[in-house]
Design an enzyme around this catalytic site. Structure first.
Site, mmCIF file in Angstrom:
data_model
loop_
_atom_site.group_PDB
_atom_site.id
_atom_site.type_symbol
_atom_site.label_atom_id
_atom_site.label_comp_id
_atom_site.label_asym_id
_atom_site.label_seq_id
_atom_site.Cartn_x
_atom_site.Cartn_y
_atom_site.Cartn_z
ATOM 1 N N LYS A 1 47.285 -40.782 3.873
ATOM 2 C CA LYS A 1 47.844 -41.361 5.095
ATOM 3 C C LYS A 1 48.320 -40.281 6.071
ATOM 4 C CE LYS A 1 48.938 -45.944 3.366
ATOM 5 N NZ LYS A 1 48.601 -45.900 1.927
HETATM 6 C C1 LIG Z 1 47.662 -46.753 1.256
HETATM 7 C C2 LIG Z 1 47.075 -46.258 -0.021
HETATM 8 C C3 LIG Z 1 45.853 -46.769 -0.546
HETATM 9 C C4 LIG Z 1 45.132 -47.939 0.063
HETATM 10 O O1 LIG Z 1 44.444 -47.630 1.237
HETATM 11 P P1 LIG Z 1 43.908 -48.796 2.186
HETATM 12 O O2 LIG Z 1 43.369 -48.113 3.377
HETATM 13 O O3 LIG Z 1 45.090 -49.661 2.501
HETATM 14 O O4 LIG Z 1 42.864 -49.553 1.414
HETATM 15 C C5 LIG Z 1 45.327 -46.176 -1.692
HETATM 16 N N1 LIG Z 1 45.976 -45.160 -2.309
HETATM 17 C C6 LIG Z 1 47.139 -44.652 -1.844
HETATM 18 C C7 LIG Z 1 47.790 -43.544 -2.591
HETATM 19 C C8 LIG Z 1 47.732 -45.169 -0.680
HETATM 20 O O5 LIG Z 1 48.910 -44.656 -0.233
#
Ligand SMILES: *Cc1c(COP(=O)(O)O)cnc(C)c1O
Length: 434
Positions: free
Chosen positions: A107
Site C-alpha cells: 500500500k
Molecule cells: C490491503 C492488503 C491486501 C489486499 O489487497 P486488495 O487490493 O484489497 O485486494 C493484501 N495483503 C496485504 C498485506 C494488504 O495490506
C-alpha cells in the site's frame, strides 16, 4: 481522459476531481473513460527502461495534461524509488516482493503516488488540505508515511483502540509533524462513521480541502500497475507469458494487474487468491454475488465481505462473465492451509512467507498442478515481521527490517478520544486554522 462512475449516475470528472472526491456520490467507483493501449514496442523495450520511465509511460495517458510532464516524472521517480525484487523460491514459483517501502506493505506505492499528486494540485491553494483516514491496520501507516512532511497538508488518522498490531500503531504514532494519530475507544466501523461525517460537514469543507485516502481512490489504484511491468523486466524466457497470483481482499491490486494486461502487458493467467472470505471465488463458480459479513482470518488485511474494487473488474470485462471466468481464476485458501504453507515453504526453501503471501503461494501451487503451465509468480504484499503469528507458527524470530526496529526508539504521540464526533470536529477545525 475523464473518469466516469461505475454506477453511471454521477457526471464524469477529471483526474484531479476524482482524486479529491475519492468516490462519486452515487456510490459507484471512478473508472477511466478508456484503457489506453501502450505503444507496440513498449513491452520489448521494457528491459532498457528505468523504473521511473516505465511508471511515467504507463500513467501518463491517465493524467493527460493535468500534471506537467516534468512534475509527473518526478512524482513517478519518487514513487518507485524502492526495490521490487522478483525472488525465486523454487523451480516453479517466484515471488514479487512489494514490502520494501517505508511501512513494509504494497500500500506504500499507491499512498506515495497519491500524496505527491495531491501536493501538486494543492500547491496554489490558499486553504489547507486535510487528509482524513480511518484505518483497521495497514492503510494508516502507508498513508501517514506517504503524506508525512508535505506542505499545507494535515493528516488525521483514526484507529480503533487495541485492534491494530504494535508495529502498525507505531507507524502511525511516531511520525508527528503534520500527522496526527487519534486512538478512538471504539471499533473500526465507528471510526469510519466519524470520518464519513467529517467529509460531509459543510463547515469543515469551507475551512479546508477535505479528502479521504482510502484504497478505492484512483490515485492509489492506478499506480499499482507499475510493479507488474517491473516484474516483467526480470522474467526469464521460460516464465513468459507469466501466470500471476494476487492475494486479494478488496481486489484493487489484482484489478490493477488486469488493467496493465489490457494496456498491453502479456500475461497467461491471473489468479485472485482469497482467504476464507470467498465471495468472489463463489461468484465466479455460480454467477451469483452473495455478499457476506467478513470472518476474521490470519491474513487479516483481506478480511473483506464486500470487495469494493470488483465492480472495476466487471467494468473491464463489460460484465461478460464467461470471458471473465476464463481470464481470472479465484480460489479460497483456509487458515489451516495457510499455516501448512508457511511451515512447508520455510522447511523446503528457507523463505518466510507472511500470511497474505502464503495464501497467494498456495493458490498458485494448486493452479500449476491443474494446467500445463510450469511456473508463475505471486505478489508478497507485506513483510512477515509485520505479523507476530508468523514467528509463532515457525517458532523462530523473524528478522525485522531496520526501519521497524528504529520505530521502537521513537517517541509516540496520540490523542485519545471516545467515538465523539464533536471532539473530532473540533480537532479538524483547529488543524484547518493552524
Ligand atoms: C490491503 C492488503 C491486501 C489486499 O489487497 P486488495 O487490493 O484489497 O485486494 C493484501 N495483503 C496485504 C498485506 C494488504 O495490506
Amino acid at each position: 481522459m475523464h473518469y466516469f462512475s461505475t454506477s453511471k449516475k454521477s457526471a464524469p470528472v477529471s483526474f484531479r476531481k476524482a482524486l479529491f472526491n475519492g468516490q462519486p456520490n452515487d456510490r459507484g467507483l471512478y473508472f477511466p473513460s478508456q484503457i489506453p493501449a501502450l505503444p507496440t514496442n513498449f513491452v520489448e523495450s521494457l528491459k532498457e527502461k528505468s523504473k521511473a520511465e516505465i511508471a511515467f509511460d504507463v500513467i501518463k495517458p491517465y493524467i493527460g495534461e493535468e500534471i506537467d510532464d516534468s512534475s509527473l516524472y518526478q512524482i513517478c521517480a519518487e514513487t518507485v524509488g524502492i526495490e521490487f525484487p522478483l525472488v525465486k523460491i523454487n523451480d516453479s514459483i517466484s515471488t514479487l516482493e512489494l514490502f520494501h517501502g517505508p511501512t513494509f506493505a504494497f500500500k506504500d506505492i499507491g499512498a506515495r503516488f497519491m500524496s505527491l499528486c495531491l501536493q501538486y494540485f494543492s500547491k496554489d491553494s490558499a486553504k489547507k488540505t486535510i487528509v482524513i483516514v480511518a484505518t483497521s491496520g495497514d492503510t494508516g501507516g502507508a498513508v501517514a508515511n506517504g503524506f508525512y512532511g508535505l506542505n499545507s497538508v494535515e493528516v488525521v488518522i483514526l484507529y480503533p483502540k487495541g485492534r491494530v498490531s504494535r508495529l502498525q500503531e507505531l507507524q502511525i504514532t511516531t511520525l508527528g509533524n503534520n500527522v496526527t494519530a487519534v486512538e478512538v475507544d471504539a471499533n473500526f466501523d465507528e471510526c469510519q462513521a466519524m470520518a464519513k461525517n467529517a467529509l460531509a460537514d459543510e463547515t469543515l469543507r469551507k475551512a479546508a480541502n477535505l479528502t479521504s485516502a482510502n484504497s478505492i481512490n484512483v490515485a492509489r489504484w492506478l499506480p499499482q500497475q507499475f510493479y507488474y511491468f517491473f516484474a516483467y523486466q526480470e522474467l526469464t524466457e521460460k516464465q513468459i507469458p507469466p501466470v500471476i497470483c494476487v492475494p486479494s481482499g478488496n481486489f484493487g491490486n489484482v484489478c490493477a494487474g488486469i488493467l496493465a494486461n489490457r494496456a498491453g502487458l502479456p500475461c497467461k493467467q491471473f489468479i485472485a487468491a482469497t482467504n476464507a472470505n470467498d465471495v468472489i471465488p463463489q461468484f465466479l463458480k455460480s454467477g451469483e454475488m452473495k455478499e457476506k459479513n467478513a470472518v476474521p482470518t490470519l491474513s487479516n488485511a483481506m478480511d473483506i465481505g464486500k470487495p469494493s474494487n470488483f465492480v472495476r473488474i466487471l467494468e473491464i470485462f463489460a460484465n461478460n462473465l464467461p470471458n471473465l471466468s476464463e481470464f481470472l481464476v479465484s480460489e479460497s485458501i483456509s487458515d489451516e492451509r495457510t499455516i501448512e504453507t508457511i511451515k512447508r515453504v520455510y522447511a523446503e526453501s528457507g523463505y518466510i512467507l507472511d500470511p497474505h503471501g502464503a495464501v497467494g503461494y498456495c493458490a498458485l501451487e494448486d493452479y500449476l498442478k491443474t494446467v500445463d503451465a510450469e511456473c508463475g509468480y505471486f505478489l508478497e504484499t507485506a513483510h512477515p515481521a509485520k505479523f507476530d503469528v508468523v514467528s509463532e507458527i515457525l517458532g523462530v524470530e523473524i528478522p525485522a527490517p531496520n526501519a521497524a526496529n528504529e520505530l521502537l526508539n521513537k517517541e509516540a504521540n496520540k490523542i485519545e478520544m471516545n467515538a465523539d464526533y464533536s471532539a473530532y470536529r473540533k480537532l479538524l477545525l483547529s488543524k484547518a486554522n493552524d
